[in-house]
Design a protein around this motif. Sequence first.
Motif, PDB file in Angstrom:
ATOM      1  N   UNK A   1       0.864  -1.185   0.000  1.00 34.13           N
ATOM      2  CA  UNK A   1       0.000   0.000   0.000  1.00 34.13           C
ATOM      3  C   UNK A   1       0.898   1.231   0.000  1.00 34.13           C
ATOM      4  N   UNK A   2       0.779   2.084  -1.020  1.00 29.63           N
ATOM      5  CA  UNK A   2       1.656   3.232  -1.106  1.00 29.63           C
ATOM      6  C   UNK A   2       0.959   4.397  -1.778  1.00 29.63           C
ATOM      7  N   UNK A   3       1.591   5.558  -1.695  1.00 29.43           N
ATOM      8  CA  UNK A   3       1.002   6.775  -2.228  1.00 29.43           C
ATOM      9  C   UNK A   3       1.379   6.952  -3.696  1.00 29.43           C
ATOM     10  N   UNK A   4       0.390   7.223  -4.532  1.00 34.82           N
ATOM     11  CA  UNK A   4       0.582   7.476  -5.952  1.00 34.82           C
ATOM     12  C   UNK A   4       0.029   8.863  -6.273  1.00 34.82           C
ATOM     13  N   UNK A   5       0.286   9.384  -7.477  1.00 31.48           N
ATOM     14  CA  UNK A   5      -0.292  10.680  -7.837  1.00 31.48           C
ATOM     15  C   UNK A   5      -1.811  10.697  -7.744  1.00 31.48           C
ATOM     16  N   UNK A   6      -2.436   9.515  -7.859  1.00 36.57           N
ATOM     17  CA  UNK A   6      -3.898   9.427  -7.782  1.00 36.57           C
ATOM     18  C   UNK A   6      -4.392   9.142  -6.373  1.00 36.57           C
ATOM     19  N   UNK A   7      -3.472   9.077  -5.392  1.00 36.15           N
ATOM     20  CA  UNK A   7      -3.862   8.772  -4.019  1.00 36.15           C
ATOM     21  C   UNK A   7      -3.295   7.440  -3.575  1.00 36.15           C
ATOM     22  N   UNK A   8      -3.765   6.934  -2.441  1.00 34.65           N
ATOM     23  CA  UNK A   8      -3.287   5.665  -1.911  1.00 34.65           C
ATOM     24  C   UNK A   8      -3.807   4.515  -2.777  1.00 34.65           C
ATOM     25  N   UNK A   9      -2.889   3.628  -3.196  1.00 38.71           N
ATOM     26  CA  UNK A   9      -3.252   2.506  -4.045  1.00 38.71           C
ATOM     27  C   UNK A   9      -2.453   1.271  -3.663  1.00 38.71           C
ATOM     28  N   UNK A  10      -2.895   0.114  -4.168  1.00 34.38           N
ATOM     29  CA  UNK A  10      -2.164  -1.139  -3.986  1.00 34.38           C
ATOM     30  C   UNK A  10      -1.278  -1.399  -5.202  1.00 34.38           C
ATOM     31  N   UNK A  11      -0.072  -1.891  -4.957  1.00 35.62           N
ATOM     32  CA  UNK A  11       0.830  -2.295  -6.025  1.00 35.62           C
ATOM     33  C   UNK A  11       1.416  -3.652  -5.651  1.00 35.62           C
ATOM     34  N   UNK A  12       1.653  -4.481  -6.663  1.00 34.55           N
ATOM     35  CA  UNK A  12       2.099  -5.856  -6.384  1.00 34.55           C
ATOM     36  C   UNK A  12       3.374  -6.206  -7.140  1.00 34.55           C
ATOM     37  N   UNK A  13       4.525  -6.218  -6.467  1.00 33.54           N
ATOM     38  CA  UNK A  13       5.755  -6.692  -7.110  1.00 33.54           C
ATOM     39  C   UNK A  13       5.804  -8.217  -7.099  1.00 33.54           C
TER      40      UNK A  13
ATOM     41  N   UNK B   1       5.421  -5.286 -20.971  1.00 35.69           N
ATOM     42  CA  UNK B   1       6.192  -4.069 -20.785  1.00 35.69           C
ATOM     43  C   UNK B   1       6.583  -3.893 -19.323  1.00 35.69           C
ATOM     44  N   UNK B   2       7.724  -3.282 -19.120  1.00 37.57           N
ATOM     45  CA  UNK B   2       8.141  -2.967 -17.761  1.00 37.57           C
ATOM     46  C   UNK B   2       7.290  -1.820 -17.237  1.00 37.57           C
ATOM     47  N   UNK B   3       6.870  -1.952 -15.995  1.00 37.37           N
ATOM     48  CA  UNK B   3       6.006  -0.945 -15.384  1.00 37.37           C
ATOM     49  C   UNK B   3       6.869   0.141 -14.745  1.00 37.37           C
ATOM     50  N   UNK B   4       7.361   1.051 -15.572  1.00 40.63           N
ATOM     51  CA  UNK B   4       8.285   2.069 -15.082  1.00 40.63           C
ATOM     52  C   UNK B   4       7.595   3.064 -14.143  1.00 40.63           C
ATOM     53  N   UNK B   5       6.318   3.334 -14.387  1.00 35.61           N
ATOM     54  CA  UNK B   5       5.590   4.243 -13.504  1.00 35.61           C
ATOM     55  C   UNK B   5       5.510   3.677 -12.098  1.00 35.61           C
ATOM     56  N   UNK B   6       5.177   2.396 -12.001  1.00 33.63           N
ATOM     57  CA  UNK B   6       5.113   1.747 -10.687  1.00 33.63           C
ATOM     58  C   UNK B   6       6.489   1.698 -10.032  1.00 33.63           C
ATOM     59  N   UNK B   7       7.538   1.450 -10.848  1.00 35.53           N
ATOM     60  CA  UNK B   7       8.891   1.384 -10.305  1.00 35.53           C
ATOM     61  C   UNK B   7       9.301   2.720  -9.683  1.00 35.53           C
ATOM     62  N   UNK B   8       8.925   3.816 -10.355  1.00 36.27           N
ATOM     63  CA  UNK B   8       9.245   5.134  -9.802  1.00 36.27           C
ATOM     64  C   UNK B   8       8.531   5.374  -8.477  1.00 36.27           C
ATOM     65  N   UNK B   9       7.325   4.838  -8.362  1.00 37.40           N
ATOM     66  CA  UNK B   9       6.589   4.987  -7.112  1.00 37.40           C
ATOM     67  C   UNK B   9       7.295   4.271  -5.976  1.00 37.40           C
ATOM     68  N   UNK B  10       7.749   3.031  -6.229  1.00 40.97           N
ATOM     69  CA  UNK B  10       8.486   2.318  -5.194  1.00 40.97           C
ATOM     70  C   UNK B  10       9.784   3.043  -4.860  1.00 40.97           C
ATOM     71  N   UNK B  11      10.447   3.558  -5.878  1.00 44.26           N
ATOM     72  CA  UNK B  11      11.699   4.276  -5.634  1.00 44.26           C
ATOM     73  C   UNK B  11      11.463   5.515  -4.779  1.00 44.26           C
ATOM     74  N   UNK B  12      10.342   6.193  -5.003  1.00 44.64           N
ATOM     75  CA  UNK B  12      10.035   7.385  -4.212  1.00 44.64           C
ATOM     76  C   UNK B  12       9.763   7.039  -2.758  1.00 44.64           C
ATOM     77  N   UNK B  13       9.459   5.771  -2.483  1.00 44.75           N
ATOM     78  CA  UNK B  13       9.234   5.327  -1.109  1.00 44.75           C
ATOM     79  C   UNK B  13      10.453   4.612  -0.528  1.00 44.75           C
ATOM     80  N   UNK B  14      11.590   4.725  -1.217  1.00 39.15           N
ATOM     81  CA  UNK B  14      12.834   4.201  -0.643  1.00 39.15           C
ATOM     82  C   UNK B  14      13.279   2.856  -1.174  1.00 39.15           C
ATOM     83  N   UNK B  15      12.500   2.235  -2.062  1.00 37.30           N
ATOM     84  CA  UNK B  15      12.912   0.954  -2.646  1.00 37.30           C
ATOM     85  C   UNK B  15      13.392   1.239  -4.063  1.00 37.30           C
TER      86      UNK B  15
END
Length: 269
Positions: free
Chosen positions: A193-205, A226-240
């Motif tokens: 569960x993390x914060x995205x530009x659209x609000x709090x959402x679920x992401x699954x690695x 395709x690689x999910x670069x948008x999701x990857x940036x979200x994880x990176x913004x949270x420290x991963x």
Amino acid sequence: MTVDEALAIVETVLDDDEQLNDVQELIFKQCWEGRQSYEEIAKLSKYDDEYIKAAGYKLWKLLSDAFDEKVKKSNIKAVIKRYLRRHQVTLHRTQVIGVNLSGANLSGSRVLFANLSESDSSADLHGAIITDNKTASDEIIKAEDANNQGILSSIEERIYHWNDLRFHSQEQVKIAEALDRTNTLFFPNSKARLTTPAGRQNQEPDFLIFHQGKWGILEIWHPDTQKDETRDRLFASHGISIIHYCDANRCTEEPDRIVREFLDILSQG
């Protein structure tokens, strides 16, 4: 999928203050069962045609906003199915994760895992270790047989079963087995569960891995995806920030080498 399962998904998508009222739920159920006429729905209820029509308009507007696509009487099933495919929603029980974290330095790490278990979700994090050593099997299994997060329970979906966990592919099982042989702490297919530009959402690695005080994500990459670069940036913004894609064929042929390479990358990151 039953109408009650569909309504359960709708409840999770809608905010707490936007839940369906009795009339909207009635309309949803009747349309799900194939009744497309508001007049027909009105005859089955105590409400008149115009009231049902007005309530229906508000219902489809509400769901369209929630699912971020046009929802109407004729496509509600298709919308729900697309949502399930996009988000890998589990309709039944999900995994209660028990791990031994004694000695692990988790300072600075903030990861929240969604748990939709129908049973007690409490877990002892100081001694609960999964030690079962079942072999992988290529089979379709029911929801109550195994229950890690993120994998949709469906008789139409082929899933892979290993150590009471579910996986999307044989490549995932191979990587899980290789990680297990290194005694590494990892979470397969678990929703974060993390914060995205659209609000709090679920992401699954595919695999969230903790090694030498650092978190990283290991993804299995197929040539047709395709690689999910948008999701990857979200994880990176949270420290991963360490997110590594490995070729699916290599995962099958040399999973231990894949894991060693990733752990080296993680330890040096």
